[in-house]
Motif scaffolding. Structure first.
Motif, PDB file in Angstrom:
ATOM      1  N   GLN A 271     -22.490 -20.070   4.499  1.00 51.97           N
ATOM      2  CA  GLN A 271     -22.350 -19.965   5.950  1.00 51.97           C
ATOM      3  C   GLN A 271     -21.784 -21.253   6.536  1.00 51.97           C
ATOM      4  O   GLN A 271     -20.930 -21.221   7.429  1.00 51.97           O
ATOM      5  CB  GLN A 271     -23.701 -19.638   6.581  1.00 51.97           C
ATOM      6  N   MET A 274     -18.142 -21.367   5.835  1.00 48.19           N
ATOM      7  CA  MET A 274     -17.409 -20.368   6.606  1.00 48.19           C
ATOM      8  C   MET A 274     -17.017 -20.899   7.980  1.00 48.19           C
ATOM      9  O   MET A 274     -15.888 -20.731   8.436  1.00 48.19           O
ATOM     10  CB  MET A 274     -18.251 -19.099   6.750  1.00 48.19           C
ATOM     11  N   SER A 279     -13.441 -21.819   1.871  1.00 52.35           N
ATOM     12  CA  SER A 279     -13.844 -20.759   0.960  1.00 52.35           C
ATOM     13  C   SER A 279     -14.330 -21.399  -0.330  1.00 52.35           C
ATOM     14  O   SER A 279     -13.567 -22.070  -1.031  1.00 52.35           O
ATOM     15  CB  SER A 279     -12.673 -19.809   0.680  1.00 52.35           C
ATOM     16  N   ARG A 311     -21.011 -13.747  -0.953  1.00 52.44           N
ATOM     17  CA  ARG A 311     -19.816 -14.141  -0.200  1.00 52.44           C
ATOM     18  C   ARG A 311     -19.353 -12.994   0.689  1.00 52.44           C
ATOM     19  O   ARG A 311     -18.927 -13.202   1.830  1.00 52.44           O
ATOM     20  CB  ARG A 311     -18.707 -14.567  -1.153  1.00 52.44           C
ATOM     21  N   GLY A 315     -19.272 -13.166   4.744  1.00 54.95           N
ATOM     22  CA  GLY A 315     -17.992 -12.884   5.384  1.00 54.95           C
ATOM     23  C   GLY A 315     -18.095 -11.764   6.403  1.00 54.95           C
ATOM     24  O   GLY A 315     -17.507 -11.843   7.494  1.00 54.95           O
ATOM     25  N   TYR A 318     -19.707 -13.002   9.636  1.00 50.96           N
ATOM     26  CA  TYR A 318     -18.741 -13.729  10.457  1.00 50.96           C
ATOM     27  C   TYR A 318     -17.757 -12.757  11.112  1.00 50.96           C
ATOM     28  O   TYR A 318     -17.379 -12.912  12.277  1.00 50.96           O
ATOM     29  CB  TYR A 318     -17.991 -14.734   9.583  1.00 50.96           C
ATOM     30  N   SER A 337     -12.308 -14.212   7.420  1.00 48.24           N
ATOM     31  CA  SER A 337     -13.646 -13.978   6.873  1.00 48.24           C
ATOM     32  C   SER A 337     -13.703 -14.142   5.359  1.00 48.24           C
ATOM     33  O   SER A 337     -14.739 -13.882   4.746  1.00 48.24           O
ATOM     34  CB  SER A 337     -14.129 -12.574   7.255  1.00 48.24           C
ATOM     35  N   GLY A 338     -12.577 -14.552   4.757  1.00 49.20           N
ATOM     36  CA  GLY A 338     -12.577 -14.868   3.336  1.00 49.20           C
ATOM     37  C   GLY A 338     -12.261 -13.723   2.411  1.00 49.20           C
ATOM     38  O   GLY A 338     -12.525 -13.817   1.204  1.00 49.20           O
TER      39      GLY A 338
END
Length: 371
Positions: A271, A274, A279, A311, A315, A318, A337-338
């Motif tokens: 977090q 993020m 990443s 992860r 993501g 977020y 958001s990855g």
């Protein structure tokens, strides 16, 4: 706002914004808060000319003399304190105004001192977010940076019954108590969002008393302010005191982490990365935690967790904020958001939220129009 999670279970769980909150007395009794939080009720009781011993008995304590340094109280006692405080607050204005007037930033103990001895508002915020779980296990606080603004999102994990909305207001507003220690007051007022309606009085009452722009019936409980605030110097910096407070809190974190979930620690690192637009792959995360990739995988596996799943969950959390607060297309939100692609993001979001990103955004827009 509330809806039953199951028809069979009448008292244990409620859902708020798709997050399950435990409402049982057993769960609240298992929480631990610094006992000094009851001092707000004690001071207010004195100010209103009421019997302090009655207040402590209502909270489930023998009396104020039973509070010792380092003592803790449970969630039921916090709920009882909030009930008492609400009964004392004068009618006609929001009870938060009365509460916050009797709530010093130093009541947070070491964390409060960590905040006011920081060099800048950003350093103070970083410290508070790192150690917030030490003083309030009933909420999670996440920082999401969107464009030129910082969003601090407060998510309740437990239900405090009739005092829930009031308690949420006090948790969020406590972050505003840093204002007297800020060297330069910002020109643009921060925004304070609540999912509920004003408890009493008007929105203007909140605004005049706390000097912020209040928005009720929002999609999240949160503070929103410009990133420029983070560089504002504080009036009481003390690097040596700040280091001492941080070292003390780190010791507490280490003691607790021995019995806490390793998965939670990994989520916390993910977090934090993020909101910095980073990443973390397995190697970078393992280096940050001073362990090997093999150890990282093994310890997560022992708790039934996997890094790719964590992860994905972080993501999607977020992404919820991005869907609510921006008009970005799904591809841009997926990247931020990855996720490797919009398709991968949509699949993950459906697994985590039981709906697609597009349907989620349309649903929230429809709710806003209905309000």
């Amino acid at each position: 706002m509330f809806k039953n999670a199951t028809s069979e279970n009448k008292q244990s769980y409620y859902i708020i914004q798709d997050r399950v909150m435990d409402a049982s007395d057993h769960a609240l009794r298992g929480l631990s808060f610094p006992a000094q939080y009851l001092e707000v009720g004690e001071v207010l009781t004195n100010a209103m000319g009421r019997d302090v011993e009655s207040y402590f008995r209502h909270c489930g304590l023998a009396g104020c003399e039973s509070l010792l340094p380092g003592q803790t109280v449970n969630g039921l006692q916090i709920r009882n304190s909030n009930e008492w405080i609400l009964s004392l607050c004068p009618s006609g204005k929001p009870p938060l105004i009365t509460f916050i007037d009797h709530f010093p930033v130093t009541i947070h103990g070491v964390i409060g001192m960590l905040a006011i001895t920081a060099r800048t508002l950003g350093e103070a915020l970083e410290g508070v977010l790192n150690y917030f779980p030490l003083v309030n296990p009933a909420y999670t606080v996440r920082r999401h940076d969107l464009s030129e603004h910082v969003h601090l999102i407060f998510e309740p994990k437990y239900d405090f019954g009739a005092t829930q909305d009031f308690y949420t207001e006090t948790v969020v507003a406590a972050f505003l108590k840093i204002a007297p220690f800020v060297s330069v007051l910002p020109i643009n007022l921060p925004e304070v969002h609540f999912t509920h309606a004003p408890i009493m009085g008007t929105v203007e009452d909140y605004h005049r008393a706390l000097g912020c722009h209040f928005i009720f019936g929002s999609t999240q409980n949160k503070l929103v302010f410009s990133k420029k605030y983070l560089s504002i110097p504080l009036l009481t910096p003390s690097p040596s005191s700040h280091r001492f407070m941080r070292a003390s809190l780190e010791q507490q974190i280490r003691r607790i982490s021995e019995s806490q979930s390793f998965t939670k620690e990994v989520r916390r690192h993910l977090q934090a990365a993020m909101h910095r637009s980073l990443s973390l792959d397995a190697g970078a995360l393992a280096d940050m935690m001073a362990i090997s990739e093999r150890t990282l995988s093994r310890r997560l596996g022992e708790e039934g967790s996997k890094l790719p799943v964590l992860r994905s969950e972080v993501g999607c959390e977020y992404a919820v904020t991005l869907l609510l607060e921006t008009n970005w297309n799904i591809a841009k939100i997926a990247e931020a958001s990855g996720f490797a692609s919009a398709a991968a993001f949509t699949r993950a979001f459906r697994r985590n939220q039981d709906t697609t990103p597009t349907a989620f955004r349309k649903g929230m827009a429809k709710n806003r129009l209905a309000d």
